[in-house]
Design an enzyme around this catalytic site. Structure first.
Site, PDB file in Angstrom:
ATOM      1  N   CYS A  92       0.905  -1.528  -0.228  1.00 39.08           N
ATOM      2  CA  CYS A  92       0.438  -0.426  -0.011  1.00 39.08           C
ATOM      3  C   CYS A  92       0.615   0.811   0.557  1.00 39.08           C
ATOM      4  O   CYS A  92       1.425   1.758  -1.288  1.00 39.08           O
ATOM      5  CB  CYS A  92      -1.143  -0.054   1.101  1.00 39.08           C
ATOM      6  N   HIS A 188      -3.453  -5.734   1.982  1.00 43.58           N
ATOM      7  CA  HIS A 188      -3.606  -6.205   2.905  1.00 43.58           C
ATOM      8  C   HIS A 188      -4.233  -7.640   3.411  1.00 43.58           C
ATOM      9  O   HIS A 188      -4.064  -8.042   2.689  1.00 43.58           O
ATOM     10  CB  HIS A 188      -4.280  -4.479   3.829  1.00 43.58           C
TER      11      HIS A 188
END
Lengths: 229, 369
Positions: A92, A188
């Protein structure tokens, strides 16, 4: 090979979305494979160890992302270690940092250029489950995304996975990017907890050893559950 | 007319659907009359309570403090969106003490023009909905800046609260002697690396917990919230009430399968960490769900240290028990995986007591059963 050094970079800044679990999963899988590992936490004010074997970057809010980049730019340790063959997994905000450029707090910022990608702000926030076919392993990956970036790949980077549901890079096709031992993704979960074979791949890259399949029923059960969003 | 219709719908919801009726009337009212909050708040003294953790119990305490001054209405069940506030305000009173969702606080401040707003804390929670803590804090700051007639009471040991109160015209800045914050590495005001000395922060931009108006001794979250409720009540002139910590803890005692269970509400990294420090015995059940209010994604489990459970007898259950079991497994803590609490309790046959930490939706299911 001696102990594998897993370096968790700036966890106080990049540890806001569970990605710190990636280090734990690597150490845990290492134990199954009979590899000795150690997790080294490096804070914003510390120097990165040049002799790390696997480096990890996680997700973060804009200000934390900028601080982490600032610290990484102070030294060239990460670039040097990667050039020597170390493995890097960046998730991310971490993925954006290691590209050529990204946007944070309304400004375009130059990244570490470890991956030949550019990130820009998208119109919507991408929040939800991602399913994507790994382009390295014969494996369907799953993860959870929560970002508003759009990342485009240039010629020097290959896609990490082909998205079958969710957004990933927001380009309508792919999630993440790969170049050599450098892996970037929006997923994630943490990604290595949900996809332990990917942890095994990183360990293989770090040690040069191939590992046999592990039987860990709990991991299989966890990876296989239906997740709704 | 709008009010009568909304009340009728609430009555029907309670009678026919057996719902609490705390949301529906307000929802109907706000749909047919969007300015209802401002109109209902007019002429009464409004007090709002918001924060990531402790909203419901602190609202309950503060309502008790305020009710010494006059007739007081308050939300009862933890419903805290604008529609629940509207429902509560439909009953006449001199005072109203309202628990407000973090994202709805700016709207409620603007529309109800509260006398007092109590800001408890901000940390990561339901990130699929809140996205980023800093952004929530920035919205709060804008709400504070736009409300010069409101007194904001806040625990500034939390840097996000200190930041939200930076330019408050009227405020009571409370410190409990400092406390490390799990998400406090970056200064919310200027984006620099936040300098912590022990449990106190001070940034070169000026943001610090050292510029408090009131200092209190440190204590558990329940203790601090009781103090904050009394401080907020004092702004209106209410005398303090001495609350037992249990009054502000979301803990219920229940006998399940002949075992005394103490069941505690947990919902995010901060509340899990607080709850894990409270575990005293050897027998522990963890219940994990992942519905909307629990947080749909369970990545955050990996941001909690479960080390204190090492060596204890642990069973896990709930809709997402597997997520917890695997997280503990990787930490080297093996647990018994079951689908529900009675199943989990079969591993503690003959035990005197078991401590249960239950995710939000699991907690309320147990409370209502």
């Amino acid at each position: 090979m001696s102990t594998i050094r897993i370096v968790r970079i700036h966890n106080e800044l990049l540890g806001t979305y569970g990605d710190q679990g990636n280090a734990e999963v690597l150490a845990f899988r290492g134990k199954f494979h009979g590899i000795s590992t150690t997790i080294i936490d490096v804070s914003f004010e510390d120097q990165l160890p040049r002799n790390g074997n696997i480096f990890l970057l996680g997700g973060a809010e804009d200000a934390a992302q900028l601080l982490s980049l600032e610290a990484l730019k102070r030294e060239k340790t990460l670039e040097g270690a990667i050039a020597d063959g170390a493995v890097l997994l960046a998730v991310c905000a971490g993925f954006q940092i290691i590209g050529n450029s990204f946007w944070a707090d309304g400004q375009q910022v130059g990244g570490l250029s470890l991956l030949d990608v550019e990130s820009s702000p998208g119109k919507k926030r991408c929040v939800g489950e991602v399913k994507a076919k790994s382009l390295i392993l014969n494996l369907e990956l799953s993860g959870f995304e929560n970002h508003s970036g759009i990342t485009t790949l240039n010629s020097g980077a290959k896609a990490f996975a082909k998205v079958s549901s969710g957004n990933g890079n927001g380009d309508g096709h792919f999630d993440g990017a790969v170049a050599g031992n450098v892996f970037g993704t929006y997923m994630h979960g943490p990604i290595l907890a949900r996809n332990p074979q990917l942890a095994d791949l990183l360990l293989t890259r770090a040690t040069g050893r191939a590992f046999s399949q592990i039987s860990d029923p709990l991991a299989t059960k966890y990876a296989g559950i239906a997740r709704k969003y | 007319m709008s009010l009568a219709l909304a009340k009728l719908v609430g009555y029907l919801s309670r009678k026919l659907l057996h719902k609490s009726g705390e949301t529906i009337p307000g929802k109907v009212l706000l749909t047919i009359y969007p300015r209802a909050l401002a109109v209902l708040a007019k002429g009464r003294k409004i007090v709002l309570v918001s924060g990531t953790n402790g909203k419901t119990s602190t609202t309950k305490a503060l309502a008790q403090v305020v009710s010494q001054l006059g007739t007081t209405v308050s939300n009862k069940t933890g419903s805290n969106l604008d529609r629940a506030s509207a429902t509560t305000l439909m009953s006449p009173s001199q005072y109203a003490v309202l628990e407000v969702d973090e994202l709805y606080l700016p709207k409620l401040v603007a529309e109800t023009q509260p006398r007092v707003v109590l800001l408890l804390n901000l940390s990561r929670d339901q990130l699929h909905r809140m996205h980023e803590v800093k952004k929530v804090a920035a919205r709060w700051k804008a709400a504070v800046d736009a409300a010069p007639d409101t007194t904001f009471v806040g625990d500034i040991d939390d840097p996000f609260i200190g930041y939200a109160l930076t330019n408050a015209v009227k405020s009571v800045r409370v410190s409990f002697g400092g406390r490390r914050h799990g998400d406090g590495a970056v200064c919310p005001a200027c984006g620099k690396y936040l300098k912590w000395v022990g449990s106190n922060y001070s940034c070169s931009c000026g943001l610090t917990n050292k510029n408090f108006d009131l200092e209190r001794r440190t204590g558990s979250a329940a203790f601090r919230n009781a103090e904050l409720a009394n401080i907020a009540g004092a702004v209106l002139g209410a005398p303090p009430i001495s609350f037992a910590p249990s009054f502000l803890e979301r803990v219920i005692e229940r006998k399940v399968s002949q075992i005394d269970c103490s069941i505690r509400l947990v919902k995010n990294p901060a509340s899990w960490s607080e709850a894990l420090t409270s575990v005293k015995g050897q027998n522990v059940v963890l219940i994990l769900n992942a519905r909307q209010v629990d947080g749909l994604d369970t990545s955050w489990l990996w941001d909690i240290s479960f080390e204190s459970l090492r060596g204890k007898n642990v069973a896990v259950c709930g809709e997402r028990a597997i997520d917890m079991a695997y997280r503990l497994h990787v930490a080297g803590i093996e647990s018994r995986l079951e689908s529900d609490l009675p199943g989990a309790l079969t591993h503690f046959n003959g035990a005197d007591s078991v401590e249960v930490l239950a995710a939000y939706t699991a907690f309320f299911k147990l409370v209502s059963s």
